[in-house]
Design an enzyme around this catalytic site. Structure first.
Site, PDB file in Angstrom:
ATOM      1  CD  GLU A  35      -2.612   1.606   0.133  1.00 26.28           C
ATOM      2  OE1 GLU A  35      -3.444   0.791  -0.291  1.00 26.28           O
ATOM      3  OE2 GLU A  35      -2.397   2.715  -0.443  1.00 26.28           O
ATOM      4  NE  ARG A  37      -5.341   5.605   0.467  1.00 33.25           N
ATOM      5  CZ  ARG A  37      -5.963   6.486  -0.292  1.00 33.25           C
ATOM      6  NH1 ARG A  37      -6.090   7.725   0.107  1.00 33.25           N
ATOM      7  NH2 ARG A  37      -6.490   6.127  -1.439  1.00 33.25           N
ATOM      8  CB  THR A  43     -11.107   4.604  -2.362  1.00 33.29           C
ATOM      9  OG1 THR A  43     -10.062   4.612  -3.323  1.00 33.29           O
ATOM     10  CG2 THR A  43     -12.080   5.725  -2.640  1.00 33.29           C
ATOM     11  N   GLY A 178     -22.712  16.352 -11.928  1.00 34.70           N
ATOM     12  CA  GLY A 178     -22.975  14.909 -11.919  1.00 34.70           C
ATOM     13  C   GLY A 178     -24.025  14.542 -10.880  1.00 34.70           C
ATOM     14  CB  ILE A 182     -19.967  10.092  -5.199  1.00 34.27           C
ATOM     15  CG1 ILE A 182     -19.539   8.637  -4.974  1.00 34.27           C
ATOM     16  CG2 ILE A 182     -18.981  11.046  -4.552  1.00 34.27           C
ATOM     17  CD1 ILE A 182     -18.161   8.277  -5.509  1.00 34.27           C
ATOM     18  CB  ALA A 268     -19.470  13.953  -8.127  1.00 31.54           C
ATOM     19  NE  ARG A 271     -13.717   6.285  -6.944  1.00 36.41           N
ATOM     20  CZ  ARG A 271     -12.810   7.123  -6.409  1.00 36.41           C
ATOM     21  NH1 ARG A 271     -13.084   8.402  -6.276  1.00 36.41           N
ATOM     22  NH2 ARG A 271     -11.649   6.671  -6.004  1.00 36.41           N
ATOM     23  CB  ALA A 319     -16.798  -1.086  -0.255  1.00 33.88           C
ATOM     24  CG  HIS A 443     -47.188  -4.908  13.864  1.00 35.26           C
ATOM     25  ND1 HIS A 443     -47.376  -4.075  12.785  1.00 35.26           N
ATOM     26  CD2 HIS A 443     -47.911  -4.379  14.886  1.00 35.26           C
ATOM     27  CE1 HIS A 443     -48.196  -3.095  13.139  1.00 35.26           C
ATOM     28  NE2 HIS A 443     -48.539  -3.254  14.414  1.00 35.26           N
TER      29      HIS A 443
HETATM   30  C1  LIG Z   1     -16.866   9.487  -1.618  1.00 30.99           C
HETATM   31  C2  LIG Z   1     -17.057   8.019  -1.873  1.00 30.99           C
HETATM   32  C3  LIG Z   1     -18.037   7.331  -1.183  1.00 30.99           C
HETATM   33  C4  LIG Z   1     -18.213   5.969  -1.392  1.00 30.99           C
HETATM   34  N1  LIG Z   1     -19.200   5.328  -0.692  1.00 30.99           N
HETATM   35  C5  LIG Z   1     -19.397   4.009  -0.879  1.00 30.99           C
HETATM   36  C6  LIG Z   1     -20.376   3.310  -0.126  1.00 30.99           C
HETATM   37  O1  LIG Z   1     -21.072   3.890   0.709  1.00 30.99           O
HETATM   38  N2  LIG Z   1     -20.518   1.976  -0.322  1.00 30.99           N
HETATM   39  C7  LIG Z   1     -19.761   1.302  -1.257  1.00 30.99           C
HETATM   40  O2  LIG Z   1     -19.943   0.092  -1.406  1.00 30.99           O
HETATM   41  N3  LIG Z   1     -18.821   1.943  -1.981  1.00 30.99           N
HETATM   42  C8  LIG Z   1     -18.611   3.268  -1.809  1.00 30.99           C
HETATM   43  N4  LIG Z   1     -17.631   3.906  -2.518  1.00 30.99           N
HETATM   44  C9  LIG Z   1     -16.831   3.113  -3.482  1.00 30.99           C
HETATM   45  C10 LIG Z   1     -15.752   2.314  -2.746  1.00 30.99           C
HETATM   46  O3  LIG Z   1     -14.939   3.197  -2.026  1.00 30.99           O
HETATM   47  C11 LIG Z   1     -14.937   1.528  -3.757  1.00 30.99           C
HETATM   48  O4  LIG Z   1     -15.801   0.713  -4.531  1.00 30.99           O
HETATM   49  C12 LIG Z   1     -13.920   0.628  -3.049  1.00 30.99           C
HETATM   50  O5  LIG Z   1     -13.048   1.396  -2.246  1.00 30.99           O
HETATM   51  C13 LIG Z   1     -13.112  -0.171  -4.069  1.00 30.99           C
HETATM   52  O6  LIG Z   1     -12.196  -0.965  -3.386  1.00 30.99           O
HETATM   53  P1  LIG Z   1     -10.847  -1.459  -4.059  1.00 30.99           P
HETATM   54  O7  LIG Z   1     -10.218  -2.354  -3.055  1.00 30.99           O
HETATM   55  O8  LIG Z   1     -11.105  -1.973  -5.409  1.00 30.99           O
HETATM   56  O9  LIG Z   1      -9.941  -0.140  -4.259  1.00 30.99           O
HETATM   57  P2  LIG Z   1      -9.596   1.134  -3.356  1.00 30.99           P
HETATM   58  O10 LIG Z   1     -10.419   1.212  -2.148  1.00 30.99           O
HETATM   59  O11 LIG Z   1      -9.624   2.296  -4.298  1.00 30.99           O
HETATM   60  O12 LIG Z   1      -8.102   0.864  -2.871  1.00 30.99           O
HETATM   61  C14 LIG Z   1      -7.040   0.812  -3.762  1.00 30.99           C
HETATM   62  C15 LIG Z   1      -5.768   1.082  -2.978  1.00 30.99           C
HETATM   63  O13 LIG Z   1      -4.657   0.754  -3.805  1.00 30.99           O
HETATM   64  C16 LIG Z   1      -3.596   1.642  -3.535  1.00 30.99           C
HETATM   65  N5  LIG Z   1      -2.689   1.625  -4.695  1.00 30.99           N
HETATM   66  C17 LIG Z   1      -2.975   1.995  -5.966  1.00 30.99           C
HETATM   67  N6  LIG Z   1      -1.900   1.765  -6.768  1.00 30.99           N
HETATM   68  C18 LIG Z   1      -0.933   1.259  -5.961  1.00 30.99           C
HETATM   69  C19 LIG Z   1       0.393   0.813  -6.185  1.00 30.99           C
HETATM   70  N7  LIG Z   1       0.928   0.845  -7.412  1.00 30.99           N
HETATM   71  N8  LIG Z   1       1.108   0.367  -5.137  1.00 30.99           N
HETATM   72  C20 LIG Z   1       0.571   0.325  -3.888  1.00 30.99           C
HETATM   73  N9  LIG Z   1      -0.683   0.724  -3.624  1.00 30.99           N
HETATM   74  C21 LIG Z   1      -1.425   1.167  -4.646  1.00 30.99           C
HETATM   75  C22 LIG Z   1      -4.320   2.974  -3.345  1.00 30.99           C
HETATM   76  O14 LIG Z   1      -3.495   3.862  -2.595  1.00 30.99           O
HETATM   77  C23 LIG Z   1      -5.560   2.532  -2.569  1.00 30.99           C
HETATM   78  O15 LIG Z   1      -5.354   2.634  -1.190  1.00 30.99           O
HETATM   79  C24 LIG Z   1     -17.404   5.276  -2.319  1.00 30.99           C
HETATM   80  C25 LIG Z   1     -16.390   5.954  -3.013  1.00 30.99           C
HETATM   81  C26 LIG Z   1     -16.210   7.302  -2.784  1.00 30.99           C
HETATM   82  C27 LIG Z   1     -15.118   8.019  -3.522  1.00 30.99           C
END
Ligand SMILES: Cc1cc2nc3c(=O)[nH]c(=O)nc-3n(C[C@H](O)[C@H](O)[C@H](O)COP(=O)(O)OP(=O)(O)OC[C@H]3O[C@@H](n4cnc5c(N)ncnc54)[C@H](O)[C@@H]3O)c2cc1C
Length: 464
Positions: A35, A37, A43, A178, A182, A268, A271, A319, A443
């Protein structure tokens, strides 16, 4: 195996990546997660689901105390907003969650490799000058906000969701480009805290992908709350001024441009899959026309030993979809039979009222030529909703006309996000509308509206 060799290396610690890493480690595989971050959780935990839900909860409470309590005979005077405290609380919620993942990594013996991963070939990655190899790599690098030509994000006056979660003052006028999930969630946060909110949407309706009847009702309810909508319009430019931002807006189909003033603009419009700097070319991993990593039904890319899950591949950017893919893939890598049922993935909009869906919409069924029946029940006829003073919305159930099998369920109303779980379970188990209708629902609960909608499929709702 050396310290730099693993059975599985997961790249990215979002809900897809961290869950995949934990499950792989649980199954006895030597696992690492890279990671870049400073904190784990991606995210979702850092700048997505969790901070947005913390602010939605706080702003909902503020709005309830300011506007909703009189109806219950509760008079509260001199209400003040301490935005700094609200933001600090959000930060605490985020930290509790990201630290929680760190704890789970330690507990399950997942190695956290800190830094940015880059493939140097199909069998190895570089992280900060060190080389790591693995039998299997999982790309879980997630997604980023889609940019818009002519609208340059500075995360101060023109913000993405990330900046919109960090504002230190309530904007007077927030314009959201948008009308998707979000934008509407974050618009709700700032609207409840006092901002005037205008949503500009290219299409003629908001929330693309939702069942149209629900989408239309949703827009009506938000308009009643004070949201302003400009549908069928597009933003073609944004000029930052001392006072805020001047936007140029045109009809989507072309026509005369006009300007619109805002103090904060939230961009917005969606993504996109994020793979920048990952060195996919060095590994030979193929992407599709939208830059998403191409996989087969079992998350395998075109390169043996490299897999991908979550927002970086096709499918809904959610997520829990990413998490379930993470579990299914880890189980397959351990020789088990992991599987995700894409017909039963719920989606929720955490506004007030909430909107939730699982399975097919009416539009999708029509397009596929499926013969279906509809059962609907409004919350105005539900005793608990009346007691809560939360009667906006309805439950809508779609079932196969011949077999009665549940095909889709859509809810707009109080606690829709929790209510949908029953219908996701029903779809997962291949239930019929009658199965749901025959289940005894306590109920008085909101879930009785689900039972009544299921009864309504056969035209035999009891309380309307
Ligand atoms: C404002 C907002 C609200 C949201 N609310 C919801 C919700 O209520 N419910 C829901 O289901 N979804 C929600 N989502 C969507 C949800 O956040 C994503 O679908 C989810 O985080 C995707 O998970 P992921 O593991 O695929 O990637 P991510 O959570 O995007 O994680 C990817 C990680 O990979 C890391 N990374 C990238 N490239 C590299 C690299 N080369 N080396 C090392 N690390 C790297 C990044 O730093 C990041 O931490 C929301 C999104 C946003 C922006």
């Amino acid at each position: 195996m050396s310290d730099q060799e693993f059975d599985v290396i997961v790249i990215g610690s979002g809900p897809g990546g961290y869950v995949c890493a934990i499950r792989a480690a649980q199954l006895g595989l030597k696992t690492a997660c890279v990671e870049k971050r400073a904190t784990l959780g991606g995210t979702c935990l850092n700048i997505g689901c969790i901070p947005s839900k913390a602010l939605l909860q706080s702003s909902e409470t503020f709005h309830e105390v300011s506007a909703g309590l009189k109806e219950h005979g509760i008079i509260v005077e001199d209400i003040k907003l301490d935005l700094a405290r609200m933001q600090a609380r959000k930060g605490e919620v985020v930290t509790a969650n990201t630290k929680g993942v760190e704890f789970l990594f330690k507990k399950n013996k997942v190695t956290w490799i800190k830094g940015e991963a880059k493939f140097t070939g199909a069998k190895a990655i570089d992280v900060g000058g060190a080389t790591y190899s693995a039998k299997n790599f999982v790309i879980a690098t997630g997604s980023e906000s889609v940019p818009l030509k002519g609208v340059e994000v500075d995360e101060k006056k023109i913000v993405t969701s990330t900046g919109a979660l960090e504002l230190d003052a309530v904007p007077k006028h927030m314009v959201i480009i948008g009308g998707g999930v979000i934008g509407l969630e974050l618009g709700s946060v700032w609207h409840r805290l006092g901002a005037e909110v205008t949503v500009i949407e290219f299409l003629e309706h908001i929330t693309p992908g939702l069942d149209m009847e629900i989408s239309t009702q949703f827009q009506k309810i938000l308009s009643k709350q004070g949201f302003k909508f400009r549908l069928g319009q597009k933003v073609t430019g944004a000029q930052v001024t001392d006072a805020g931002v001047t936007l140029t807006v045109e009809p989507a189909k072309g026509g005369e441009a006009e300007t619109l003033e805002a103090d904060i603009v939230l961009l917005a419009i969606g993504r996109y899959a994020y793979t920048a700097g990952l060195g996919l070319e060095a590994a030979g991993v193929a992407v599709d026309e939208r830059g998403r990593v191409k996989t087969d039904a079992h998350y395998a890319t075109n390169v043996p030993g490299i897999y991908a899950i979550g927002d970086v591949i096709a499918g809904p950017m959610l997520a829990h979809k990413a998490e379930d893919e993470g579990v299914a893939l880890a189980e397959r890598l351990a020789g088990q039979a992991g599987h995700v049922n894409y017909e039963a993935i719920p989606s929720v909009v955490y506004t007030w009222p909430e909107v939730a869906a699982v399975g097919k919409s009416e539009e999708e069924l029509k397009k596929a030529g499926v013969d279906y029946k509809v059962g609907k029940f409004p919350f105005t006829a539900n005793g608990r909703a009346r007691a809560m003073a939360a009667t906006d919305g309805f439950v809508k159930i779609l079932a196969d006309a011949k077999t009665d099998r549940l095909l889709g369920a859509h809810i707009i109303g109080p606690d829709a996000g929790t209510l949908i779980a029953e219908l996701a379970t029903a779809i997962e188990f291949g239930a019929s509308a009658e199965d749901v209708a025959r289940i005894c629902h306590a109920h008085p609960t909101l879930s009785e509206a689900v039972k009544e909608a299921a009864l309504a499929v056969e035209g035999r709702a009891l309380h309307i």
